[in-house]
Design an enzyme around this catalytic site. Structure first.
Site, PDB file in Angstrom:
ATOM      1  N   ARG A  84       0.796  -1.330   0.009  1.00  0.00           N
ATOM      2  CA  ARG A  84       0.094  -0.037   0.039  1.00  0.00           C
ATOM      3  C   ARG A  84       0.922   1.262   0.034  1.00  0.00           C
ATOM      4  O   ARG A  84       0.286   2.401  -0.478  1.00  0.00           O
ATOM      5  CB  ARG A  84      -0.968   0.134   1.405  1.00  0.00           C
ATOM      6  CG  ARG A  84      -1.916  -1.143   1.383  1.00  0.00           C
ATOM      7  CD  ARG A  84      -3.207  -0.950   0.696  1.00  0.00           C
ATOM      8  NE  ARG A  84      -3.864   0.248   0.884  1.00  0.00           N
ATOM      9  CZ  ARG A  84      -4.904   0.152   1.929  1.00  0.00           C
ATOM     10  NH1 ARG A  84      -5.013  -0.768   2.612  1.00  0.00           N
ATOM     11  NH2 ARG A  84      -5.320   1.309   2.106  1.00  0.00           N
TER      12      ARG A  84
ATOM     13  N   TYR B 150      -6.796  15.042  -6.433  1.00  0.00           N
ATOM     14  CA  TYR B 150      -7.066  16.501  -5.916  1.00  0.00           C
ATOM     15  C   TYR B 150      -6.472  16.532  -4.614  1.00  0.00           C
ATOM     16  O   TYR B 150      -6.323  15.517  -3.856  1.00  0.00           O
ATOM     17  CB  TYR B 150      -8.715  16.763  -5.760  1.00  0.00           C
ATOM     18  CG  TYR B 150      -9.401  15.604  -5.219  1.00  0.00           C
ATOM     19  CD1 TYR B 150      -9.758  14.198  -6.066  1.00  0.00           C
ATOM     20  CD2 TYR B 150      -9.819  15.580  -4.049  1.00  0.00           C
ATOM     21  CE1 TYR B 150     -10.579  13.170  -5.361  1.00  0.00           C
ATOM     22  CE2 TYR B 150     -10.362  14.586  -3.280  1.00  0.00           C
ATOM     23  CZ  TYR B 150     -10.834  13.268  -4.059  1.00  0.00           C
ATOM     24  OH  TYR B 150     -11.462  12.198  -3.489  1.00  0.00           O
ATOM     25  N   PRO B 151      -6.189  17.691  -4.260  1.00  0.00           N
ATOM     26  CA  PRO B 151      -5.936  18.041  -2.673  1.00  0.00           C
ATOM     27  C   PRO B 151      -6.918  18.314  -1.973  1.00  0.00           C
ATOM     28  O   PRO B 151      -8.009  18.838  -2.385  1.00  0.00           O
ATOM     29  CB  PRO B 151      -5.060  19.060  -3.005  1.00  0.00           C
ATOM     30  CG  PRO B 151      -5.448  20.018  -4.223  1.00  0.00           C
ATOM     31  CD  PRO B 151      -6.350  18.933  -5.011  1.00  0.00           C
ATOM     32  N   MET B 152      -6.856  18.030  -0.519  1.00  0.00           N
ATOM     33  CA  MET B 152      -7.914  18.351   0.340  1.00  0.00           C
ATOM     34  C   MET B 152      -7.309  18.815   1.635  1.00  0.00           C
ATOM     35  O   MET B 152      -6.447  18.108   2.235  1.00  0.00           O
ATOM     36  CB  MET B 152      -8.906  17.192   0.236  1.00  0.00           C
ATOM     37  CG  MET B 152      -8.502  15.944   0.840  1.00  0.00           C
ATOM     38  SD  MET B 152      -9.985  14.942   0.657  1.00  0.00           S
ATOM     39  CE  MET B 152     -10.775  15.343   2.289  1.00  0.00           C
TER      40      MET B 152
ATOM     41  N   LYS C  94      -8.718  18.830   6.153  1.00  0.00           N
ATOM     42  CA  LYS C  94      -9.689  18.562   6.993  1.00  0.00           C
ATOM     43  C   LYS C  94     -10.028  20.070   7.620  1.00  0.00           C
ATOM     44  O   LYS C  94      -9.112  20.657   8.118  1.00  0.00           O
ATOM     45  CB  LYS C  94      -9.289  17.731   8.431  1.00  0.00           C
ATOM     46  CG  LYS C  94      -9.263  16.289   7.689  1.00  0.00           C
ATOM     47  CD  LYS C  94     -10.779  15.816   7.345  1.00  0.00           C
ATOM     48  CE  LYS C  94     -10.519  14.427   6.693  1.00  0.00           C
ATOM     49  NZ  LYS C  94     -10.186  13.246   7.377  1.00  0.00           N
TER      50      LYS C  94
ATOM     51  N   HIS D 226     -15.738   6.199   7.288  1.00  0.00           N
ATOM     52  CA  HIS D 226     -15.103   6.658   6.010  1.00  0.00           C
ATOM     53  C   HIS D 226     -14.448   5.505   5.187  1.00  0.00           C
ATOM     54  O   HIS D 226     -14.728   4.870   4.174  1.00  0.00           O
ATOM     55  CB  HIS D 226     -13.868   7.452   6.260  1.00  0.00           C
ATOM     56  CG  HIS D 226     -12.956   7.909   5.109  1.00  0.00           C
ATOM     57  ND1 HIS D 226     -13.279   8.713   4.121  1.00  0.00           N
ATOM     58  CD2 HIS D 226     -11.890   7.580   4.650  1.00  0.00           C
ATOM     59  CE1 HIS D 226     -12.594   8.933   3.140  1.00  0.00           C
ATOM     60  NE2 HIS D 226     -11.485   7.781   3.373  1.00  0.00           N
TER      61      HIS D 226
ATOM     62  N   GLN E 166      -7.264   3.511  -4.411  1.00  0.00           N
ATOM     63  CA  GLN E 166      -6.754   4.981  -4.023  1.00  0.00           C
ATOM     64  C   GLN E 166      -5.539   4.948  -3.385  1.00  0.00           C
ATOM     65  O   GLN E 166      -5.206   4.106  -2.601  1.00  0.00           O
ATOM     66  CB  GLN E 166      -8.214   5.238  -3.037  1.00  0.00           C
ATOM     67  CG  GLN E 166      -7.765   5.488  -1.394  1.00  0.00           C
ATOM     68  CD  GLN E 166      -7.430   4.486  -0.537  1.00  0.00           C
ATOM     69  OE1 GLN E 166      -7.246   3.271  -1.219  1.00  0.00           O
ATOM     70  NE2 GLN E 166      -7.788   4.629   0.584  1.00  0.00           N
TER      71      GLN E 166
ATOM     72  N   SER F 169     -16.532  13.812   5.934  1.00  0.00           N
ATOM     73  CA  SER F 169     -16.449  14.605   4.697  1.00  0.00           C
ATOM     74  C   SER F 169     -17.496  15.802   4.946  1.00  0.00           C
ATOM     75  O   SER F 169     -17.281  16.879   4.599  1.00  0.00           O
ATOM     76  CB  SER F 169     -16.725  13.747   3.556  1.00  0.00           C
ATOM     77  OG  SER F 169     -15.545  13.036   3.213  1.00  0.00           O
TER      78      SER F 169
HETATM   79  O1  FEC Z   1      -7.088  12.065   8.733  1.00  0.00           O
HETATM   80  C1  FEC Z   1      -6.531  11.263   7.750  1.00  0.00           C
HETATM   81  O2  FEC Z   1      -5.887  10.269   7.960  1.00  0.00           O
HETATM   82  C2  FEC Z   1      -7.423  11.443   6.474  1.00  0.00           C
HETATM   83  C3  FEC Z   1      -6.513  10.862   5.504  1.00  0.00           C
HETATM   84  C4  FEC Z   1      -7.621  10.535   4.408  1.00  0.00           C
HETATM   85  C5  FEC Z   1      -8.333  11.350   3.441  1.00  0.00           C
HETATM   86  C6  FEC Z   1      -9.041  10.441   2.714  1.00  0.00           C
HETATM   87  C7  FEC Z   1      -9.772  10.838   1.555  1.00  0.00           C
HETATM   88  C8  FEC Z   1     -10.436   9.986   0.748  1.00  0.00           C
HETATM   89  N1  FEC Z   1     -10.404   8.614   0.750  1.00  0.00           N
HETATM   90  C9  FEC Z   1     -11.127   8.260  -0.303  1.00  0.00           C
HETATM   91  C10 FEC Z   1     -11.277   6.750  -0.566  1.00  0.00           C
HETATM   92  C11 FEC Z   1     -11.252   5.798   0.295  1.00  0.00           C
HETATM   93  C12 FEC Z   1     -11.444   4.445   0.193  1.00  0.00           C
HETATM   94  C13 FEC Z   1     -11.040   3.748   1.160  1.00  0.00           C
HETATM   95  C14 FEC Z   1     -10.522   4.540   2.007  1.00  0.00           C
HETATM   96  C15 FEC Z   1     -10.002   4.198   3.215  1.00  0.00           C
HETATM   97  C16 FEC Z   1      -9.470   5.048   4.187  1.00  0.00           C
HETATM   98  C17 FEC Z   1      -8.788   4.654   5.417  1.00  0.00           C
HETATM   99  C18 FEC Z   1      -7.921   5.697   5.951  1.00  0.00           C
HETATM  100  C19 FEC Z   1      -8.069   6.776   4.940  1.00  0.00           C
HETATM  101  N2  FEC Z   1      -9.028   6.420   3.840  1.00  0.00           N
HETATM  102 FE1  FEC Z   1      -9.650   7.597   2.357  1.00  0.00          FE
HETATM  103  N3  FEC Z   1      -8.898   9.197   3.129  1.00  0.00           N
HETATM  104  C20 FEC Z   1      -7.907   9.121   4.097  1.00  0.00           C
HETATM  105  C21 FEC Z   1      -7.470   8.240   4.984  1.00  0.00           C
HETATM  106  N4  FEC Z   1     -10.479   5.927   1.647  1.00  0.00           N
HETATM  107  C22 FEC Z   1      -6.961   5.769   7.151  1.00  0.00           C
HETATM  108  C23 FEC Z   1      -8.956   3.342   5.989  1.00  0.00           C
HETATM  109  C24 FEC Z   1      -7.643   2.652   5.973  1.00  0.00           C
HETATM  110  C25 FEC Z   1      -7.290   1.985   4.592  1.00  0.00           C
HETATM  111  O3  FEC Z   1      -8.050   1.098   4.119  1.00  0.00           O
HETATM  112  O4  FEC Z   1      -6.696   2.581   3.903  1.00  0.00           O
HETATM  113  C26 FEC Z   1     -10.957   2.103   1.349  1.00  0.00           C
HETATM  114  C27 FEC Z   1      -9.715   1.478   0.886  1.00  0.00           C
HETATM  115  C28 FEC Z   1      -9.790  -0.038   0.758  1.00  0.00           C
HETATM  116  O5  FEC Z   1     -10.151  -0.562  -0.419  1.00  0.00           O
HETATM  117  O6  FEC Z   1      -9.635  -0.274   1.848  1.00  0.00           O
HETATM  118  C29 FEC Z   1     -11.941   4.031  -1.415  1.00  0.00           C
HETATM  119  C30 FEC Z   1     -11.722   9.336  -0.957  1.00  0.00           C
HETATM  120  C31 FEC Z   1     -11.250  10.479  -0.171  1.00  0.00           C
HETATM  121  C32 FEC Z   1     -11.690  11.939  -0.782  1.00  0.00           C
HETATM  122  C33 FEC Z   1     -12.982  12.257  -0.578  1.00  0.00           C
HETATM  123  C34 FEC Z   1     -13.456  12.347   0.869  1.00  0.00           C
HETATM  124  O7  FEC Z   1     -14.907  12.619   0.906  1.00  0.00           O
HETATM  125  O8  FEC Z   1     -12.742  12.328   1.880  1.00  0.00           O
HETATM  126  C35 FEC Z   1     -12.508   9.311  -2.273  1.00  0.00           C
HETATM  127  C36 FEC Z   1      -8.027  12.830   3.300  1.00  0.00           C
END
Ligand code: FEC
Length: 285
Positions: free
Chosen positions: A157, A171-173, A175, A198, A211, A249
């Site tokens: 990963r 895209y950048p984003m 919190k 999420h 992603q 979000s």
């Molecule tokens: O506080 C933080 O650590 C935020 C970092 C972060 C952002 C973020 C935004 C998006 N994600 C999107 C798609 C996916 C998909 C999966 C997924 C899972 C996670 C996990 C973490 C994580 N995301 Fe995230 N995302 C951030 C962090 N996200 C931690 C759970 C652990 C992991 O599985 O990696 C599912 C992945 C899978 O198949 O396992 C798909 C999208 C966005 C932007 C849109 C939004 O509304 O945030 C799309 C920033």
């Protein structure tokens, strides 16, 4: 020092996104043979790395994306082990004749990151159970060892071979850090619960989207970069829309400009310079 209120992260590729406009006027003044020679000179910089069963990339990789819309024509995504190597990737592009036809539109620097809310709480709990005092040297050492194990486990990963999927969205984003809503003022448990929700929504899209989340706090103008790869652009629209309803979000996300486009093979660069949509051969990994 490991702060129990700060989710630990493990890091992977250093990323540089470079968006360019093509100087079409200059391109039109060239013969097709000259355009092909320029493409052939630059193509080796975007050679595909050898496919590995592990999915872990070796030295790094650069990919090409034809952008849709006015924000640019060409997006380059460079993934490297270090900033030194990333800098060399940038300089290598700058040495090509192609570069003389590129007008910088935007760029983004970040480092692939996996945020580990659940793991952070778990490790703190386990080490305290073992009688190690938070903040002590043995505690920090044991914590670092556990993080190193997690980083090895997560290598596919953290250092992925970039997905060979046609549709790309970046895209950048941030919190939100407003006076009323402030992500960083939320309790650890509340942030962890929102990230669980999420992740739960994200996993519903398993297989349809790949992603890559990169962190850019202290590196660029936003806090994270989000790269999405899919076979169908509708997946971006549906996933991002659905995520707007998750609490993380709905209440806390702020988005920068979206860049979408089509990944293509280095051998197709000449087609782009000739004004034809360049293709991606997805028949092999
Ligand atoms: O506080 C933080 O650590 C935020 C970092 C972060 C952002 C973020 C935004 C998006 N994600 C999107 C798609 C996916 C998909 C999966 C997924 C899972 C996670 C996990 C973490 C994580 N995301 Fe995230 N995302 C951030 C962090 N996200 C931690 C759970 C652990 C992991 O599985 O990696 C599912 C992945 C899978 O198949 O396992 C798909 C999208 C966005 C932007 C849109 C939004 O509304 O945030 C799309 C920033």
């Amino acid at each position: 020092m490991h702060n129990p209120f700060v989710p630990e992260t493990v890091e992977g590729w250093s990323l540089l996104h470079q968006a360019f406009h093509l100087d079409w006027r200059a391109l039109h003044a060239l013969s097709s043979a000259e355009r092909q020679a320029i493409a052939a000179e630059a193509a080796p910089l975007f050679a595909r790395p050898p496919w590995r069963e592990s999915g872990v990339g070796d030295v790094g990789q650069s990919i090409l994306v034809q952008m849709l819309g006015h924000k640019g024509d060409l997006l380059l995504v460079h993934a490297r082990r270090t900033f030194d190597e990333l800098s060399q990737a940038q300089l290598d592009v700058a040495q090509t004749r192609l570069f003389e036809l590129l007008v910088p539109a935007s760029s983004y620097v970040s480092i692939v990151e996996l945020g580990m809310y659940d793991m952070t709480a778990k490790i703190h709990g386990q080490l305290e159970e073992r009688g190690l005092a938070a903040g002590s040297e043995p505690f920090d050492q044991a914590f670092d060892e556990e993080l190193a194990i997690q980083a090895r486990r997560m290598a596919p990963r953290l250092f992925p071979i970039l997905p060979r999927r046609r549709q790309v969205c970046f895209y950048p984003m941030n919190k939100r850090r407003g006076e009323v809503k402030n992500w960083y003022a939320e309790s650890f448990e509340s942030r962890a619960a929102m990230m669980r929700e999420h992740g739960h929504i994200g996993r519903q899209y398993a297989g349809r989207v790949t992603q890559i989340i990169s962190g850019s706090i202290g590196l660029d103008d936003w806090e994270w970069g989000v790269d999405l790869f899919a076979d169908d652009p509708l997946v971006f629209k549906k996933l991002i829309y659905e995520m707007r309803f998750d609490k993380a979000s709905a209440e806390f996300a702020e988005f920068g400009p979206f860049y979408v486009g089509l990944q293509f093979d280095a051998a197709e660069l000449g087609a782009l310079l000739d004004g034809r949509t360049p293709a991606l051969d997805t028949s092999t990994p």
